[in-house]
Motif scaffolding. Structure first.
Motif, PDB file in Angstrom:
ATOM      1  N   SER A  17       0.812  -1.226   0.000  1.00 54.94           N
ATOM      2  CA  SER A  17       0.000   0.000   0.000  1.00 54.94           C
ATOM      3  C   SER A  17       0.838   1.265   0.000  1.00 54.94           C
ATOM      4  CB  SER A  17      -0.922  -0.028   1.217  1.00 54.94           C
ATOM      5  OG  SER A  17      -0.198  -0.373   2.397  1.00 54.94           O
ATOM      6  N   LYS A  18       2.141   1.132  -0.191  1.00 57.20           N
ATOM      7  CA  LYS A  18       3.029   2.305  -0.144  1.00 57.20           C
ATOM      8  C   LYS A  18       2.542   3.403  -1.095  1.00 57.20           C
ATOM      9  CE  LYS A  18       6.188   0.512  -3.635  1.00 57.20           C
ATOM     10  NZ  LYS A  18       7.282  -0.444  -3.872  1.00 57.20           N
ATOM     11  N   THR A  19       2.717   4.628  -0.670  1.00 57.66           N
ATOM     12  CA  THR A  19       2.315   5.868  -1.365  1.00 57.66           C
ATOM     13  C   THR A  19       0.806   6.120  -1.379  1.00 57.66           C
ATOM     14  OG1 THR A  19       2.060   5.137  -3.676  1.00 57.66           O
ATOM     15  CG2 THR A  19       4.304   5.655  -2.948  1.00 57.66           C
ATOM     16  N   GLY A  34       7.733 -12.325  -5.833  1.00 55.95           N
ATOM     17  CA  GLY A  34       6.626 -12.057  -6.739  1.00 55.95           C
ATOM     18  C   GLY A  34       5.969 -10.730  -6.422  1.00 55.95           C
ATOM     19  N   MET A  35       5.837  -9.897  -7.467  1.00 55.99           N
ATOM     20  CA  MET A  35       5.173  -8.602  -7.386  1.00 55.99           C
ATOM     21  C   MET A  35       4.102  -8.564  -8.477  1.00 55.99           C
ATOM     22  SD  MET A  35       8.807  -6.547  -6.761  1.00 55.99           S
ATOM     23  CE  MET A  35       8.249  -5.094  -7.558  1.00 55.99           C
ATOM     24  N   SER A  36       3.520  -7.393  -8.727  1.00 56.38           N
ATOM     25  CA  SER A  36       2.422  -7.324  -9.707  1.00 56.38           C
ATOM     26  C   SER A  36       2.801  -7.936 -11.056  1.00 56.38           C
ATOM     27  CB  SER A  36       1.996  -5.865  -9.919  1.00 56.38           C
ATOM     28  OG  SER A  36       1.416  -5.370  -8.738  1.00 56.38           O
ATOM     29  N   GLY A  37       4.028  -7.696 -11.494  1.00 56.88           N
ATOM     30  CA  GLY A  37       4.414  -8.124 -12.831  1.00 56.88           C
ATOM     31  C   GLY A  37       4.867  -9.565 -12.941  1.00 56.88           C
ATOM     32  N   ILE A  75       3.381 -13.283  -1.729  1.00 56.66           N
ATOM     33  CA  ILE A  75       3.535 -12.391  -2.877  1.00 56.66           C
ATOM     34  C   ILE A  75       3.229 -10.966  -2.438  1.00 56.66           C
ATOM     35  CG2 ILE A  75       3.138 -14.160  -4.648  1.00 56.66           C
ATOM     36  CD1 ILE A  75       0.293 -13.041  -4.977  1.00 56.66           C
ATOM     37  N   ARG A  76       4.045 -10.030  -2.917  1.00 62.44           N
ATOM     38  CA  ARG A  76       3.952  -8.628  -2.500  1.00 62.44           C
ATOM     39  C   ARG A  76       3.378  -7.829  -3.668  1.00 62.44           C
ATOM     40  NH1 ARG A  76       9.232 -10.138  -2.264  1.00 62.44           N
ATOM     41  NH2 ARG A  76       9.609  -8.538  -3.832  1.00 62.44           N
ATOM     42  N   VAL A  77       2.077  -7.570  -3.615  1.00 60.83           N
ATOM     43  CA  VAL A  77       1.412  -6.993  -4.784  1.00 60.83           C
ATOM     44  C   VAL A  77       0.887  -5.596  -4.479  1.00 60.83           C
ATOM     45  CG1 VAL A  77      -0.433  -7.290  -6.463  1.00 60.83           C
ATOM     46  CG2 VAL A  77       0.778  -9.299  -5.580  1.00 60.83           C
ATOM     47  N   GLY A  78       1.361  -4.626  -5.234  1.00 64.93           N
ATOM     48  CA  GLY A  78       0.922  -3.246  -5.066  1.00 64.93           C
ATOM     49  C   GLY A  78       0.024  -2.787  -6.191  1.00 64.93           C
ATOM     50  N   SER A  79       0.620  -2.430  -7.322  1.00 64.16           N
ATOM     51  CA  SER A  79      -0.141  -1.775  -8.391  1.00 64.16           C
ATOM     52  C   SER A  79      -1.275  -2.631  -8.953  1.00 64.16           C
ATOM     53  CB  SER A  79       0.801  -1.305  -9.494  1.00 64.16           C
ATOM     54  OG  SER A  79       1.734  -2.307  -9.808  1.00 64.16           O
ATOM     55  N   ALA A  80      -1.166  -3.935  -8.931  1.00 61.58           N
ATOM     56  CA  ALA A  80      -2.247  -4.774  -9.459  1.00 61.58           C
ATOM     57  C   ALA A  80      -3.489  -4.735  -8.566  1.00 61.58           C
ATOM     58  CB  ALA A  80      -1.776  -6.216  -9.632  1.00 61.58           C
ATOM     59  N   SER A 118      -1.726   2.234 -10.382  1.00 59.80           N
ATOM     60  CA  SER A 118      -0.345   2.716 -10.470  1.00 59.80           C
ATOM     61  C   SER A 118      -0.093   3.812  -9.464  1.00 59.80           C
ATOM     62  CB  SER A 118      -0.038   3.194 -11.879  1.00 59.80           C
ATOM     63  OG  SER A 118      -0.945   4.210 -12.205  1.00 59.80           O
ATOM     64  N   ARG A 119       1.163   3.933  -9.049  1.00 56.28           N
ATOM     65  CA  ARG A 119       1.522   4.940  -8.035  1.00 56.28           C
ATOM     66  C   ARG A 119       1.943   6.230  -8.686  1.00 56.28           C
ATOM     67  NH1 ARG A 119       3.307   0.009  -6.004  1.00 56.28           N
ATOM     68  NH2 ARG A 119       5.217   0.151  -7.188  1.00 56.28           N
TER      69      ARG A 119
HETATM   70  C1  LIG Z   1       6.699  -1.647  -4.276  1.00 58.22           C
HETATM   71  C2  LIG Z   1       7.177  -2.988  -3.959  1.00 58.22           C
HETATM   72  C3  LIG Z   1       6.423  -4.129  -4.298  1.00 58.22           C
HETATM   73  C4  LIG Z   1       5.110  -4.066  -5.065  1.00 58.22           C
HETATM   74  O1  LIG Z   1       5.336  -3.657  -6.379  1.00 58.22           O
HETATM   75  P1  LIG Z   1       4.163  -3.699  -7.483  1.00 58.22           P
HETATM   76  O2  LIG Z   1       4.909  -3.822  -8.762  1.00 58.22           O
HETATM   77  O3  LIG Z   1       3.422  -2.414  -7.351  1.00 58.22           O
HETATM   78  O4  LIG Z   1       3.318  -4.865  -7.208  1.00 58.22           O
HETATM   79  C5  LIG Z   1       6.904  -5.367  -3.908  1.00 58.22           C
HETATM   80  N1  LIG Z   1       8.065  -5.506  -3.222  1.00 58.22           N
HETATM   81  C6  LIG Z   1       8.807  -4.443  -2.874  1.00 58.22           C
HETATM   82  C7  LIG Z   1      10.065  -4.661  -2.128  1.00 58.22           C
HETATM   83  C8  LIG Z   1       8.395  -3.155  -3.230  1.00 58.22           C
HETATM   84  O5  LIG Z   1       9.152  -2.105  -2.883  1.00 58.22           O
END
Ligand SMILES: *Cc1c(COP(=O)(O)O)cnc(C)c1O
Length: 221
Positions: A25-27, A195-198, A211-216, A220-221
């Motif tokens: 949830s950053k930003t 694993g992130m959004s992409g 899995i660490r998912v932000g933008s999905a 977008s930030r």
């Molecule tokens: C921002 C961030 C994510 C999430 O990135 P998205 O591409 O938005 O899913 C995951 N891991 C770390 C360490 C990040 O800084």
């Protein structure tokens, strides 16, 4: 309700897999996190202590907060009372600080060693060899207020899916190898944060548990 829809889709996708979702949830402002909370989200990831602490204070207390960004020793004290998992341990010195601050709150703080798995110089973390050295350090068993429960890695930012898969696979193999070793009581490897959004789909196939998912989820930030 768009966040709810995206979260539901993720939770559905993850059913039957061992991976859990961390909503990064950053930003994003507190109201956005509140919307995710109302949609059932109880695990949030933030990359900066200065942003994490006010959000922790503003939101309900049944949330598990994960720190996913690099951590300076002098900031550990702000998160020690409540942090659920620190993904970004990159030195024994930092681990010692976490141990010390956790002790002040009679807590044992779960930590992951961040491993540098990408072919870029912009990402933080330990090499595999440095991680092994840290795990073999004579000081580690004395750090009884921390517990190392796994590893975190960020793949190279590339379109080359084979390369991403290879990086995740190597990290998972490393975790498996450490799991089979005799380690101190405060090393209990069960988690692989990758694993992130992409690239979360590849990460899940390669054995990710977080899995660490932000933008999905949040856009977008
Ligand atoms: C921002 C961030 C994510 C999430 O990135 P998205 O591409 O938005 O899913 C995951 N891991 C770390 C360490 C990040 O800084």
């Amino acid at each position: 309700m768009e966040i709810k829809t995206r979260l539901d889709t993720f939770h559905q996708k993850l059913m039957g897999s061992k991976a859990k979702l961390i909503a990064v949830s950053k930003t994003h402002p507190v109201e956005v996190l509140q919307e995710a909370y109302q949609a059932g989200c109880r695990v949030f990831g933030e990359n900066r202590v200065q942003e994490l602490v006010p959000k922790y204070e503003a939101l309900p207390k049944d949330i598990a907060w994960h720190l996913i960004g690099s951590l300076q020793s002098n900031k550990v004290k702000y998160i020690a009372p409540f942090i659920s998992l620190i993904h970004s341990i990159d030195s024994l010195k930092l681990l010692e600080t976490v141990h010390k601050e956790a002790g002040k709150h009679q807590r044992v703080i779960d930590c992951l060693l961040q491993i540098y798995i990408a072919q870029e110089d912009t990402k933080h973390g330990l090499s595999y060899q440095e991680a092994e050295e840290l795990l073999a350090s004579p000081a580690l068993p004395t750090l009884t207020n921390v517990r190392i429960i796994g590893f975190m890695g960020m793949a190279t930012f590339t379109e080359d899916k084979a390369q991403i898969r290879h990086e995740f696979q190597t990290l998972a193999d490393f975790a498996k190898r450490i799991q089979q070793q005799v380690t101190p009581a405060n090393v209990q490897i069960s988690e692989i944060s990758m694993g992130m959004s992409g690239d979360y789909e590849i990460a899940i196939e390669e054995g990710s548990t977080l899995i660490r998912v932000g933008s999905a989820i949040f856009g977008s930030r």
